[in-house]
Design an enzyme around this catalytic site. Structure first.
Site, PDB file in Angstrom:
ATOM      1  N   ARG A  46       0.840  -1.199   0.000  1.00 47.17           N
ATOM      2  CA  ARG A  46       0.000   0.000   0.000  1.00 47.17           C
ATOM      3  C   ARG A  46       0.874   1.248   0.000  1.00 47.17           C
ATOM      4  O   ARG A  46       0.559   2.246  -0.624  1.00 47.17           O
ATOM      5  CB  ARG A  46      -0.937   0.008   1.213  1.00 47.17           C
ATOM      6  N   TYR A  98     -17.170  18.337 -14.405  1.00 51.63           N
ATOM      7  CA  TYR A  98     -17.470  16.912 -14.560  1.00 51.63           C
ATOM      8  C   TYR A  98     -18.438  16.469 -13.456  1.00 51.63           C
ATOM      9  O   TYR A  98     -18.267  16.800 -12.279  1.00 51.63           O
ATOM     10  CB  TYR A  98     -16.172  16.101 -14.509  1.00 51.63           C
ATOM     11  N   ASP A 170      -7.549  19.833 -13.458  1.00 54.71           N
ATOM     12  CA  ASP A 170      -7.896  18.537 -14.051  1.00 54.71           C
ATOM     13  C   ASP A 170      -7.502  18.605 -15.518  1.00 54.71           C
ATOM     14  O   ASP A 170      -8.142  19.281 -16.316  1.00 54.71           O
ATOM     15  CB  ASP A 170      -9.394  18.283 -13.883  1.00 54.71           C
ATOM     16  N   LYS A 195      -8.222   7.551 -18.820  1.00 51.15           N
ATOM     17  CA  LYS A 195      -8.567   8.082 -20.128  1.00 51.15           C
ATOM     18  C   LYS A 195      -7.362   8.031 -21.075  1.00 51.15           C
ATOM     19  O   LYS A 195      -6.898   6.973 -21.435  1.00 51.15           O
ATOM     20  CB  LYS A 195      -9.133   9.491 -19.971  1.00 51.15           C
TER      21      LYS A 195
END
Length: 381
Positions: A46, A98, A170, A195
């Site tokens: 982690r 968004y 972003d 993306k």
């Protein structure tokens, strides 16, 4: 180093143990230590994983940053940024944000006492009346999703520096191939790596890139403490995808231009939202801060009918009706019922996101085939 060379090489080196040219998938949850608290930089996955670390180095290089931190999704990365704030702090962001970010801001973080102002960011002066001593963050998207509005990053970073405000951008729609917000003064760049960076519709991931070491340490602490980390398999897939980012983005841009120009001339199409048009709002700013205009666009029909928009979306054959974007295949979507369904209708309409708006993610197929598909689908509405 030119971008294409960075995409192939930056942050990546042959594996020292085997000479493997591709970073191996270190599929392990824990690492054997030589003695208590004595290890080779890895203790528990982690906190760190060699495959993920290599990806983070690559992403930092692509955005001209010093540090990158990967998360299990773009929303996980966004969540970490907002966790830098305290109850009573205020955030100024776009009114055509968004839908997933809007949902998180309104339904998760507002109840913890963080206030969000959603306003038109196409002119930087619009935010000045909203700034006060509680304003801690500008959260920017540019181009915005799905109306493709352009926000002047440099103008906002200039305002932010005078008021001790963080700027997070972003950069998902543009990708580092088209735009580098850190070079324009931003503090943090966020990517939905899912993306364009991944590029093949097979990974969910997010990332933050930055230069300030103190801020990096704070965000790395949040990443490790809250645990929204990606696995090594996904990290490997993104490393592979990045190697062709410049090639894919070049084709996305070429195809995006061809499709946008076709739609703008079509007698059944109303408005086309694509920042490459000279009459697009803030086109000159887009020219200044972007290297090209990308493969994302949206449009309406002259007959502004939801029924006809739906008919078009189910009539296409090469375009797939699906959420997400940035993959090699072309996608068509309906923001009002899909990606932005969480935004109240009256808020959507005020920002220009009408029920009949259609969003396209233009892939890397032959543009003539994509145009032919749209032509036959438009002929049915």
């Amino acid at each position: 180093m030119k971008f294409g060379t960075k995409a192939v090489h930056a942050g990546v080196a042959p594996d020292p143990s085997t000479g493997a040219i591709m970073t191996p998938i270190f599929q392990t949850s824990t690492y054997v230590q030589e003695a208590p608290a004595k290890h080779k930089g890895y203790a528990y996955a982690r906190g760190a994983n060699p495959t993920r670390n290599t990806l983070q180095q690559s992403l930092a290089a692509l955005e001209n940053g010093k540090f990158a931190i990967c998360f299990s999704s773009g929303m996980g990365a966004t969540d970490a940024v907002i966790k830098l704030l305290n109850p009573g702090d205020e955030v100024i962001t776009s009114n055509d944000l968004y839908g997933g970010s809007y949902r998180m801001f309104k339904r998760v973080f507002e109840k913890y006492g963080i206030k969000f102002h959603f306003t038109d960011l196409t002119h930087a002066d619009n935010v000045k009346p909203l700034i006060n001593n509680k304003t801690k963050l500008f959260w920017l998207e540019t181009p915005t999703n799905p109306l493709m509005n352009i926000v002047d990053i440099k103008a906002f970073t200039d305002i932010a520096k005078k008021n001790n405000i963080l700027v997070a951008v972003d950069n998902t729609f543009a990708s580092p191939y088209l735009q580098n917000p850190l070079d324009l003064g931003a503090d943090i760049v966020m990517h939905s790596v899912t993306k364009y960076l991944g590029g093949h519709s097979d990974v969910i991931m997010g990332a933050l890139v930055l230069n300030d070491e103190k801020l990096y340490q704070e965000l790395a602490f949040i990443q490790n403490s809250c645990g929204a980390v990606p696995g090594p398999q996904d990290s490997f897939l993104v490393l592979r995808g990045i190697k062709t980012l410049h090639l894919r983005m070049e084709r996305h841009c070429i195809n995006g231009r061809k499709v946008a120009e076709y739609l703008k001339k079509h007698p059944k199409v109303g408005k086309v939202y694509w920042p490459g048009f000279s009459d697009h709002p803030n086109h000159e700013i887009a020219k200044k801060q972007m290297r090209d205009f990308g493969g994302m666009l949206s449009f309406t029909l002259k007959d502004d009918s939801v029924e006809k928009a739906n008919k078009l979306m189910v009539s296409v054959e090469l375009f797939s009706l699906a959420e997400s974007l940035g993959g090699v295949e072309s996608l068509i979507s309906h923001p009002a019922s899909m990606t932005h369904a969480s935004i109240p209708k009256e808020e959507r309409i005020k920002s220009g996101l009408v029920d009949s708006l259609i969003r396209l993610s233009i892939g890397v197929e032959d543009h003539e085939d994509l145009i032919a598909d749209l032509e036959q689908a438009l002929g049915k509405v």
